[in-house]
Write an enzyme that holds these catalytic residues in place. Structure first.
Site, short mmCIF file in Angstrom:
data_model
loop_
_atom_site.label_atom_id
_atom_site.label_comp_id
_atom_site.label_asym_id
_atom_site.label_seq_id
_atom_site.Cartn_x
_atom_site.Cartn_y
_atom_site.Cartn_z
N ASP A 279 0.86 -1.19 0.00
CA ASP A 279 0.00 0.00 0.00
C ASP A 279 0.90 1.23 0.00
O ASP A 279 2.03 1.17 -0.47
CB ASP A 279 -0.95 -0.03 1.21
CG ASP A 279 -2.28 0.67 0.92
OD1 ASP A 279 -2.23 1.88 0.63
OD2 ASP A 279 -3.33 0.02 0.98
N HIS A 302 2.16 1.88 -3.18
CA HIS A 302 1.24 2.80 -3.84
C HIS A 302 1.73 4.24 -3.81
O HIS A 302 0.96 5.16 -4.04
CB HIS A 302 -0.14 2.72 -3.19
CG HIS A 302 -0.82 1.38 -3.36
ND1 HIS A 302 -2.08 1.11 -2.87
CD2 HIS A 302 -0.40 0.25 -3.97
CE1 HIS A 302 -2.40 -0.14 -3.17
NE2 HIS A 302 -1.40 -0.68 -3.83
#
Length: 451
Positions: A279, A302
């Site tokens: 993430d 991310h």
């Protein structure tokens, strides 16, 4: 300590000192003739003084061992104060990768935190299994307490043991150093399959590995965290936090394993670290002010994000964010600001992204004000005074700059200066930029230009 324990300690210490005294005076008695033959009175006095000094040292050490005040002395902290060491193995912790050491950890912490002296808690080399544990202050010493992890702290994998949202919690502490070169193993691989937050909005998040709550004046360095169940580190309601020279890792497909999530905190600095997760490498949530992210290597993951914002009612503003001198490699986003649609009003302002290198990054520069939602109602999070300066590298998507701002509160005072990105995707496409509902000014190189 119970009265009976203290009585036993005193009796045992007294017995021990009696034996030592007998040995000292016994030695003098056996050599009485030699002792009395010494005509030099100062020399005879010195011998007696040395004996008494030895007795005093033995008394101090014996007393401290019996009452449990310290395990080792003599270390000096950076300010010149003597530091008392509290070793978890002396409170029953076992490095057997089997015993749950939560109780031993808490006992050691209480002894250190309540001692009133400059203290260091040590988890030595070895693998120490533990379920959820809370290290709570305030501590009694005016010096920062040191939490030194030399070994490997390993989480239990039975989720029924975790009644709250974290594994290791530090809370209500003013002055904390977390270091030691050791690692926190979250054992996330055993439980990631139970994370359904991608499809269930009412999901119960898995526990984060390390959480700081209401902590002030904290220095975290030279530790590792891998395979967290959820966030590697969550910093909330904190101030004056320094995180540097850390290494946080999890597989690229591990869900919600943000490296460091920051919320409702002021003056948090993350520098000189490597973070690769499933993430956001770093996510800066609501109520965050005066945040510095510098010299962070991010990937996979991310990217580095401000947000997500606007998910909850009464969120506080985000302001004073500087992200600089960072490198992103093979991330699905680069520099991102994300807010939910149909949100309550709040602001994200005074944000600067500067001197950033992108290496094979998808969506290098992105503002998404419809994040995580198909709601038609626009976001009410106002984004303004955002600067992108000297952003260079390669993009795997043909739209390298994408601003999807709110139609209700458009993005204002967005600046693009010296943007130089090259497309390396598989398709034969021309690099472009898309800027919707955004008031943008530009300068220097514009590759791609915002349209």
């Amino acid at each position: 300590m119970a009265t009976s324990d203290l009585k036993y300690s005193r009796e045992a210490t007294g017995s021990y000192l009696t034996k030592v005294t007998e040995l000292i005076w016994g030695g003098i008695a056996k050599n009485r003739d030699r002792f009395e033959s010494i005509k030099d009175e100062p020399l005879r006095g010195s011998i007696l003084i040395l004996g008494l000094a030895l007795l005093s040292c033995v008394a101090d050490g014996a007393l401290r061992r019996h009452i449990g005040l310290s395990h080792r002395r003599g270390l000096i902290d950076g300010g010149g104060a003597e530091v008392t060491v509290f070793d978890v193995t002396q409170h029953g912790a076992k490095a057997d990768d089997h015993t749950d050491n939560a109780e031993a950890f808490i006992q050691t912490w209480r002894a250190a935190c309540d001692s009133g002296v400059p203290a260091k808690l040590v988890i030595p080399v070895g693998t120490f299994l533990t379920g959820p544990v809370v290290f709570q202050g305030p501590c009694k010493s005016t010096e920062p307490i040191v939490f030194e992890v030399q070994g490997n702290v390993k989480a239990t994998s039975d989720l029924s043991e975790y009644s709250s949202g974290q594994w290791i919690l530090f809370e209500i502490i003013d002055g904390l150093t977390l270091n030691g070169g050791g690692a926190f193993d979250g054992q996330g691989g055993a439980v990631w399959k139970y994370n359904d937050c991608h499809q269930n909005k009412q999901c119960q998040p898995l526990p984060s590995s390390i959480k700081l709550s209401k902590v002030k004046n904290c220095d975290i360095h030279e530790i590792s965290s891998f395979d967290s169940k959820y966030f590697h580190m969550h910093v909330t309601d904190c101030s004056n936090i320094w995180v540097h020279d850390v290494n946080f890792t999890a597989p690229a497909n591990s869900p919600n394993t943000d490296g460091i999530h920051i919320s409702n905190s002021d003056s948090v600095n993350v520098t000189s670290s490597q973070i690769g997760t499933g993430d956001d490498c770093i996510s800066i949530g609501q109520g965050s002010t005066n945040i510095l992210v510098s010299q962070v290597f991010c990937g996979p993951g991310h990217g580095i994000s401000v947000g997500s914002l606007g998910k909850y009612n009464n969120e506080e503003d985000v302001s004073g964010i500087l992200v600089t001198n960072c490198t992103l490699l093979n991330t699905t986003n680069g520099l991102r600001i994300k807010t939910y649609a149909a949100s309550q009003p709040s602001q994200a302002l005074n944000i600067t992204f500067k001197d950033i290198t992108m290496d094979s990054v998808k969506n290098p520069i992105i503002i998404d004000q419809k994040y995580g939602s198909r709601e038609s109602e626009p976001s009410r999070v106002k984004i303004s005074n955002v600067h992108y300066q000297n952003i260079k590298g390669t993009s795997t998507s043909d739209v390298a700059v994408s601003f999807l701002c709110s139609s209700l509160v458009p993005c204002e005072a967005v600046e693009l200066v010296d943007i130089d990105l090259a497309y390396i995707g598989l398709k034969n496409m021309t690099l472009s930029g898309s800027c919707l509902n955004a008031k943008v000014t530009s300068g220097g190189t514009q590759n791609p230009a915002c349209s």
